[in-house]
Design an enzyme around this catalytic site. Structure first.
Site, mmCIF file in Angstrom:
data_model
loop_
_atom_site.group_PDB
_atom_site.id
_atom_site.type_symbol
_atom_site.label_atom_id
_atom_site.label_comp_id
_atom_site.label_asym_id
_atom_site.label_seq_id
_atom_site.Cartn_x
_atom_site.Cartn_y
_atom_site.Cartn_z
ATOM 1 N N GLU A 1 -1.370 -1.037 -5.152
ATOM 2 C CA GLU A 1 -2.276 -0.812 -4.874
ATOM 3 C C GLU A 1 -1.969 0.998 -5.718
ATOM 4 O O GLU A 1 -1.073 0.940 -5.878
ATOM 5 C CB GLU A 1 -2.669 0.119 -3.832
ATOM 6 N N ASP B 1 1.526 -1.219 0.005
ATOM 7 C CA ASP B 1 0.329 -0.424 0.071
ATOM 8 C C ASP B 1 0.918 1.171 -0.156
ATOM 9 O O ASP B 1 1.370 1.488 1.067
ATOM 10 C CB ASP B 1 -1.247 -0.039 1.367
ATOM 11 N N ASP C 1 -2.877 1.091 7.604
ATOM 12 C CA ASP C 1 -2.030 0.949 5.834
ATOM 13 C C ASP C 1 -1.145 -0.202 5.587
ATOM 14 O O ASP C 1 -0.596 -1.036 4.967
ATOM 15 C CB ASP C 1 -0.514 1.978 5.799
#
Length: 161
Positions: free
Chosen positions: A67, A7, A138
């Site tokens: 991501e 992420d 996260d």
């Protein structure tokens, strides 16, 4: 098979190395790389690169997931995250690590069954899949990315996982 999920973030970059054995997911390592705003910009990027490179060398993942960038109203933050993503993609190339990008809605849909799921729902499902209670969103997102990518395996798709 070991999958790395990332992420990407500039101040907080979540990562997770997840092992998949026949649809059973085990977190090998998952945490955050945090950089402080008091440190020069290029050194913050270098910290992310070097830390992830060391982790890749340590855990030797088979593949990775990242991501994709979503629209941000804060242009400065969007640029920093975009630049961080570029460094991460270069890191994948340096390590000959195949990867796939997923947008947040895809991950939420795959993990929870709803593309509009809350962060709390994602965190609950990460715990259900792995047995571990991840407190940092996260980091939980990175685990969810790794599970999403690992579950694209044909066997798991047949099991609707």
């Amino acid at each position: 098979m070991i999958t790395l999920g990332i992420d990407p973030g500039f101040a907080r970059c979540g990562y997770a190395f997840v092992e998949n054995k026949m649809g059973q997911f085990r977190i090998i390592e998952a945490s955050l790389i945090e950089t402080k705003p008091t440190i020069e910009y290029h050194l913050r990027i270098k910290t992310i690169f070097e830390t992830l490179n060391d982790l890749i060398e340590k855990h030797k993942p088979d593949n990775a997931s990242l991501e994709s960038l979503f629209f941000s109203k804060n242009t400065k933050t969007a640029m920093q995250v975009s630049e961080t993503r570029g460094v991460i993609i270069l890191l994948f190339a340096k390590n000959n690590l195949p990867f796939k990008e997923y947008n947040p809605k895809e991950v939420k849909l795959r993990i929870t069954g709803s593309g509009n799921a809350s962060k709390e729902s994602v965190m609950k499902m990460v715990k259900l899949f792995t047995g571990e209670d991840i407190k940092q969103d996260d980091t939980a997102d990175a685990v969810a990315l790794a599970i999403t990518h690992a579950s694209e395996n044909k066997l798991l798709s047949k099991l609707n996982i």
